[in-house]
Design a protein around this motif. Sequence first.
Motif, PDB file in Angstrom:
ATOM      1  N   ALA A  48     -13.524 -54.896 -12.080  1.00  0.00           N
ATOM      2  CA  ALA A  48     -14.777 -54.209 -11.775  1.00  0.00           C
ATOM      3  C   ALA A  48     -15.250 -53.417 -12.985  1.00  0.00           C
ATOM      4  CB  ALA A  48     -14.594 -53.275 -10.588  1.00  0.00           C
ATOM      5  N   LYS A  49     -16.572 -53.305 -13.124  1.00  0.00           N
ATOM      6  CA  LYS A  49     -17.152 -52.557 -14.238  1.00  0.00           C
ATOM      7  C   LYS A  49     -16.909 -51.054 -14.068  1.00  0.00           C
ATOM      8  CE  LYS A  49     -21.358 -52.193 -16.925  1.00  0.00           C
ATOM      9  NZ  LYS A  49     -22.688 -52.767 -17.132  1.00  0.00           N
ATOM     10  N   LYS A  63      -7.817 -54.994  -4.235  1.00  0.00           N
ATOM     11  CA  LYS A  63      -8.746 -54.093  -4.928  1.00  0.00           C
ATOM     12  C   LYS A  63      -8.861 -54.551  -6.377  1.00  0.00           C
ATOM     13  CE  LYS A  63      -9.112 -49.711  -3.757  1.00  0.00           C
ATOM     14  NZ  LYS A  63      -8.832 -48.278  -3.720  1.00  0.00           N
ATOM     15  N   PRO A  64     -10.058 -54.511  -6.937  1.00  0.00           N
ATOM     16  CA  PRO A  64     -10.215 -54.914  -8.342  1.00  0.00           C
ATOM     17  C   PRO A  64      -9.713 -53.844  -9.307  1.00  0.00           C
ATOM     18  CG  PRO A  64     -12.320 -54.259  -7.433  1.00  0.00           C
ATOM     19  CD  PRO A  64     -11.339 -54.227  -6.305  1.00  0.00           C
ATOM     20  N   HIS A  65      -9.269 -54.302 -10.466  1.00  0.00           N
ATOM     21  CA  HIS A  65      -8.895 -53.418 -11.573  1.00  0.00           C
ATOM     22  C   HIS A  65     -10.195 -52.910 -12.203  1.00  0.00           C
ATOM     23  CE1 HIS A  65      -6.724 -51.963 -15.075  1.00  0.00           C
ATOM     24  NE2 HIS A  65      -7.624 -52.577 -15.827  1.00  0.00           N
ATOM     25  N   VAL A  66     -10.292 -51.632 -12.503  1.00  0.00           N
ATOM     26  CA  VAL A  66     -11.513 -51.052 -13.070  1.00  0.00           C
ATOM     27  C   VAL A  66     -11.361 -50.899 -14.578  1.00  0.00           C
ATOM     28  CG1 VAL A  66     -13.068 -49.077 -13.062  1.00  0.00           C
ATOM     29  CG2 VAL A  66     -12.004 -49.826 -10.929  1.00  0.00           C
ATOM     30  N   SER A  67     -12.221 -51.608 -15.325  1.00  0.00           N
ATOM     31  CA  SER A  67     -12.234 -51.503 -16.780  1.00  0.00           C
ATOM     32  C   SER A  67     -13.570 -52.024 -17.288  1.00  0.00           C
ATOM     33  CB  SER A  67     -11.102 -52.315 -17.394  1.00  0.00           C
ATOM     34  OG  SER A  67     -11.242 -52.367 -18.792  1.00  0.00           O
ATOM     35  N   LYS A  68     -14.363 -51.133 -17.855  1.00  0.00           N
ATOM     36  CA  LYS A  68     -15.681 -51.523 -18.354  1.00  0.00           C
ATOM     37  C   LYS A  68     -15.565 -52.534 -19.492  1.00  0.00           C
ATOM     38  CE  LYS A  68     -19.984 -49.758 -20.174  1.00  0.00           C
ATOM     39  NZ  LYS A  68     -20.731 -48.622 -20.642  1.00  0.00           N
ATOM     40  N   ASP A  69     -14.654 -52.296 -20.433  1.00  0.00           N
ATOM     41  CA  ASP A  69     -14.503 -53.193 -21.580  1.00  0.00           C
ATOM     42  C   ASP A  69     -14.014 -54.573 -21.157  1.00  0.00           C
ATOM     43  OD1 ASP A  69     -15.359 -51.234 -23.330  1.00  0.00           O
ATOM     44  OD2 ASP A  69     -13.329 -50.524 -23.750  1.00  0.00           O
ATOM     45  N   LEU A  70     -13.047 -54.616 -20.245  1.00  0.00           N
ATOM     46  CA  LEU A  70     -12.526 -55.894 -19.766  1.00  0.00           C
ATOM     47  C   LEU A  70     -13.590 -56.649 -18.973  1.00  0.00           C
ATOM     48  CD1 LEU A  70      -9.981 -57.647 -19.719  1.00  0.00           C
ATOM     49  CD2 LEU A  70      -9.286 -56.454 -17.649  1.00  0.00           C
TER      50      LEU A  70
END
Length: 88
Positions: A48-49, A63-70
């Motif tokens: 997730a962004k 649940k999604p992993h949260v990482s803007k860069d990824l």
Amino acid sequence: MKRFLAVTLSLGLALGVSAAPDSADAKAKVKTYKNCTELNKDYKGGVAKSSSVKNKGGKTKYKPHVSKDLYEANKKSDRDKDFIACEK
């Protein structure tokens, strides 16, 4: 004595600043996956962004992993454009 302290302090500051990682280098290390199968091996719920995004696609198992860069590196895999790539 003052000159020794000034040289030592200057050297310490110079080494401390040069040892800090570049933000461009940190972004270059983000992994880009070729498809959702590969991404879901590492992140079962997708990526997730941000933590405030909501899933449009319906009920999910993980649940999604949260990482803007990824997310930015793999946003081609976000087919429903809900800011969660490869949700499961």
